[in-house]
Design a protein around this motif. Structure first.
Motif, mmCIF file in Angstrom:
data_model
loop_
_atom_site.group_PDB
_atom_site.id
_atom_site.type_symbol
_atom_site.label_atom_id
_atom_site.label_comp_id
_atom_site.label_asym_id
_atom_site.label_seq_id
_atom_site.Cartn_x
_atom_site.Cartn_y
_atom_site.Cartn_z
ATOM 1 N N MET A 93 -44.851 51.330 9.482
ATOM 2 C CA MET A 93 -46.070 51.966 9.983
ATOM 3 C C MET A 93 -45.752 53.420 10.304
ATOM 4 S SD MET A 93 -47.336 48.882 12.512
ATOM 5 C CE MET A 93 -45.656 48.369 12.921
ATOM 6 N N THR B 15 -48.043 56.867 15.113
ATOM 7 C CA THR B 15 -47.875 56.039 16.312
ATOM 8 C C THR B 15 -49.075 56.096 17.250
ATOM 9 O OG1 THR B 15 -46.808 57.853 17.528
ATOM 10 C CG2 THR B 15 -45.376 56.409 16.225
ATOM 11 N N TYR C 267 -54.930 54.056 16.750
ATOM 12 C CA TYR C 267 -55.321 52.981 15.845
ATOM 13 C C TYR C 267 -54.130 52.090 15.496
ATOM 14 C CZ TYR C 267 -58.418 50.640 12.562
ATOM 15 O OH TYR C 267 -59.201 49.694 11.932
ATOM 16 N N THR C 268 -52.944 52.669 15.462
ATOM 17 C CA THR C 268 -51.755 51.871 15.149
ATOM 18 C C THR C 268 -51.277 51.081 16.350
ATOM 19 O OG1 THR C 268 -51.051 53.415 13.422
ATOM 20 C CG2 THR C 268 -49.373 51.953 14.322
ATOM 21 N N THR C 269 -51.050 51.735 17.480
ATOM 22 C CA THR C 269 -50.430 51.087 18.635
ATOM 23 C C THR C 269 -51.346 50.940 19.845
ATOM 24 O OG1 THR C 269 -49.638 53.171 19.588
ATOM 25 C CG2 THR C 269 -48.212 52.091 17.952
ATOM 26 N N GLY D 129 -54.361 48.552 20.044
ATOM 27 C CA GLY D 129 -54.256 49.049 18.686
ATOM 28 C C GLY D 129 -54.853 48.072 17.693
ATOM 29 N N VAL E 182 -53.319 48.206 13.901
ATOM 30 C CA VAL E 182 -52.311 47.996 12.867
ATOM 31 C C VAL E 182 -51.117 47.205 13.397
ATOM 32 C CG1 VAL E 182 -50.804 49.098 11.166
ATOM 33 C CG2 VAL E 182 -53.022 50.135 11.709
ATOM 34 N N ALA E 183 -50.519 47.655 14.497
ATOM 35 C CA ALA E 183 -49.336 46.972 15.018
ATOM 36 C C ALA E 183 -49.652 45.547 15.441
ATOM 37 C CB ALA E 183 -48.740 47.759 16.186
ATOM 38 N N LEU F 72 -41.722 51.500 12.875
ATOM 39 C CA LEU F 72 -42.740 52.411 13.397
ATOM 40 C C LEU F 72 -42.162 53.821 13.385
ATOM 41 C CD1 LEU F 72 -45.538 52.699 14.792
ATOM 42 C CD2 LEU F 72 -44.365 52.318 16.978
ATOM 43 N N PHE G 280 -51.206 56.132 9.146
ATOM 44 C CA PHE G 280 -52.289 56.550 10.033
ATOM 45 C C PHE G 280 -51.831 57.816 10.743
ATOM 46 C CE2 PHE G 280 -54.118 52.536 9.111
ATOM 47 C CZ PHE G 280 -55.462 52.613 9.469
ATOM 48 N N THR H 231 -55.093 55.423 5.879
ATOM 49 C CA THR H 231 -56.372 55.494 6.548
ATOM 50 C C THR H 231 -57.299 56.469 5.822
ATOM 51 O OG1 THR H 231 -57.483 55.878 8.655
ATOM 52 C CG2 THR H 231 -55.636 57.327 8.127
#
Length: 487
Positions: free
Chosen positions: A69, A72, A75-77, A89, A91-92, A109, A178, A201
């Motif tokens: 990924m 950070t 949206y990710t975390t 988050g 994604v994670a 990550l 992202f 994204t």
């Protein structure tokens, strides 16, 4: 940029990728299909030399993919979001659950500022490991160490950390990007050249030139490139698309609106109005949905953009549009020979100065076809809740667990596998796994937004930016005579 080869740059330069104002103060976005064909010619020459130029993945058919990924943020975390509606988050959280299900293996990550990682690990532990009983052992070990590889080291700040991170991954693994819009091309190209499949994204890139170059490189390396536009997995949007196809007839008019609250600009302050704009960031959703609905039956031919200003610039400290509206003329083909066309009009609006409301993002569209119309208010699903502030509530909220179901079940388990935010990512992961088990690029479900079926979205978004930068001129999108559906 350094990721464009000398041959690619020579081809682009030889084909005059320039923007020229014509006598009517309109601007032509030049045809790129000829360059696409010439670059594809290079790709075709090398592609069929399988031993040297493509990635042999047949020996990896039983290997579960690793996922890197890149980015950070919220949206990710879920980390860093100001009053975020995504504290865990997307994604994670999805990756940890896919690991539980045996669909992915090692997780990595990668960011720029390694000094953030101690706080990010604690955030992941607090919002995922401590919340979901079926994920806790995947997030933390017995000593409460978060089980995810991070790049760069905790004391390092490195804008190119992703290059080092990629050395730990094999061809056929997956990168999920992202990051700010203007970084997508360079990062994705590096991932592709390492043989990784890439999910990016929206918007995938900001220009057709970069779209073409990524498309061709992905064919050389036999990898899939997807765009994370989760509205393609929203059951209401899916049903609306099917009704448009089956009942409403040819496209006539669409009006879409999507917003973010103005406090979100604090999160976007580093890049808003500098490296990208609200149209790239939010209009990309409904433009992609519209392109997905139309398929090869219609094409955008001109774009006129207008913007409102006065609020965002006071928050980010630089020139920055508040709201951007793109008015797009579409040509609708009446038969397979593409003669006797009719026309439709699209109005896409996106804003990031909305007030705090019952939803984080207003999202709606109205579509009219030749035989009917349809309306979707994606923000309001007839499901609302009020909670006292004494127990952490924030007044009345309209809820949408169809996107991500963060509330665990009575056993404390994560059960959000049916959310369209989750399914959008899962579908791409499964497609990549299928591709790894084949010796050729698979023909994946058109529900997945790929680099091949999103050219028109990129053209509209780039044309919108060009219009704003050229005194609201009309931007004409030009198509090559050999491919009337690829700008």
């Amino acid at each position: 940029g350094p990721s464009i080869t000398d041959n690619e740059m020579e081809l682009l330069n030889n084909n005059n990728i320039n923007i020229n104002v014509n006598n009517n103060n309109n601007i032509d976005l030049p045809p790129a299909t000829k360059i696409q064909r010439q670059l594809s010619g290079i790709a075709d020459q090398q592609y069929f030399n399988v031993e040297q130029e493509t990635i042999e993945l047949s020996n990896q058919s039983n290997r579960v993919v690793d996922v890197l990924m890149i980015g950070t943020g919220e949206y990710t975390t879920g980390y860093g979001g100001n009053k975020s509606d995504k504290s865990a988050g997307v994604v994670a959280l999805t990756m940890f659950d896919l690991k539980r299900r045996g669909i992915v293996n090692k997780l990595g990550l990668c960011g720029v500022n390694g000094t953030k990682f101690p706080a990010i690990r604690q955030h992941l532990k607090r919002n995922i490991g401590d919340v979901y009983t079926n994920l806790s052992h995947l997030v933390c070990d017995m000593n409460n160490n978060v089980l995810i590889n991070t790049y760069p080291d905790d004391t390092v700040i490195d804008n190119l950390a992703y290059k080092k991170a990629l050395l730990s991954y094999q061809p056929g693994d997956i990168a999920i990007i992202f990051t700010p819009d203007d970084t997508h091309y360079e990062i994705a190209m590096e991932c592709i050249r390492h043989g990784l499949h890439v999910l990016i994204t929206k918007p995938i890139v900001k220009t057709l030139q970069h779209h073409i170059l990524l498309d061709n490189e992905s064919k050389l390396k036999n990898v899939l490139i997807g765009i994370e536009v989760h509205k393609r997995y929203d059951p209401i949007y899916i049903d609306a698309r099917d009704k448009i196809h089956q009942q409403l007839g040819k496209f006539s008019f669409i009006n879409s609106y999507m917003s973010q609250p103005k406090y979100q600009l604090d999160t976007f302050k580093a890049w808003a109005g500098k490296n990208s704009d609200i149209s790239y960031y939010l209009n990309s959703h409904h433009i992609d949905f519209h392109e997905w609905c139309c398929g090869d039956t219609a094409r955008p031919i001109s774009v006129y953009a207008m913007a409102s200003t006065g609020v965002a610039e006071s928050i980010v400290g630089r020139s920055c549009e508040d709201t951007i509206t793109l008015t797009v003329q579409w040509e609708i083909f009446n038969n397979e020979s593409m003669n006797g066309s009719t026309f439709g009009t699209a109005v896409y609006t996106a804003s990031w100065i909305a007030p705090k409301s019952d939803v984080h993002s207003q999202q709606r569209f109205f579509f009219m076809g030749h035989h009917g119309e349809i309306m979707v208010d994606q923000a309001h699903r007839g499901y609302g809740m009020s909670v006292d502030s004494s127990v952490g509530g924030d007044g009345y909220k309209s809820l949408n667990p169809l996107f991500m179901k963060y509330t665990p079940n009575k056993s404390g388990e994560f059960v959000g596998q049916q959310g369209y935010g989750y399914k959008s990512i899962e579908a791409f992961i499964l497609a990549c796994q299928e591709n790894n088990n084949s010796n050729y690029i698979i023909d994946i479900d058109d529900q997945i937004a790929t680099i091949e079926n999103t050219y028109k979205t990129t053209a509209i978004l780039e044309a919108g930016r060009l219009s704003l930068d050229n005194n609201n001129s009309v931007i004409n999108i030009i198509y090559d005579q050999y491919n009337k559906n690829k700008p």
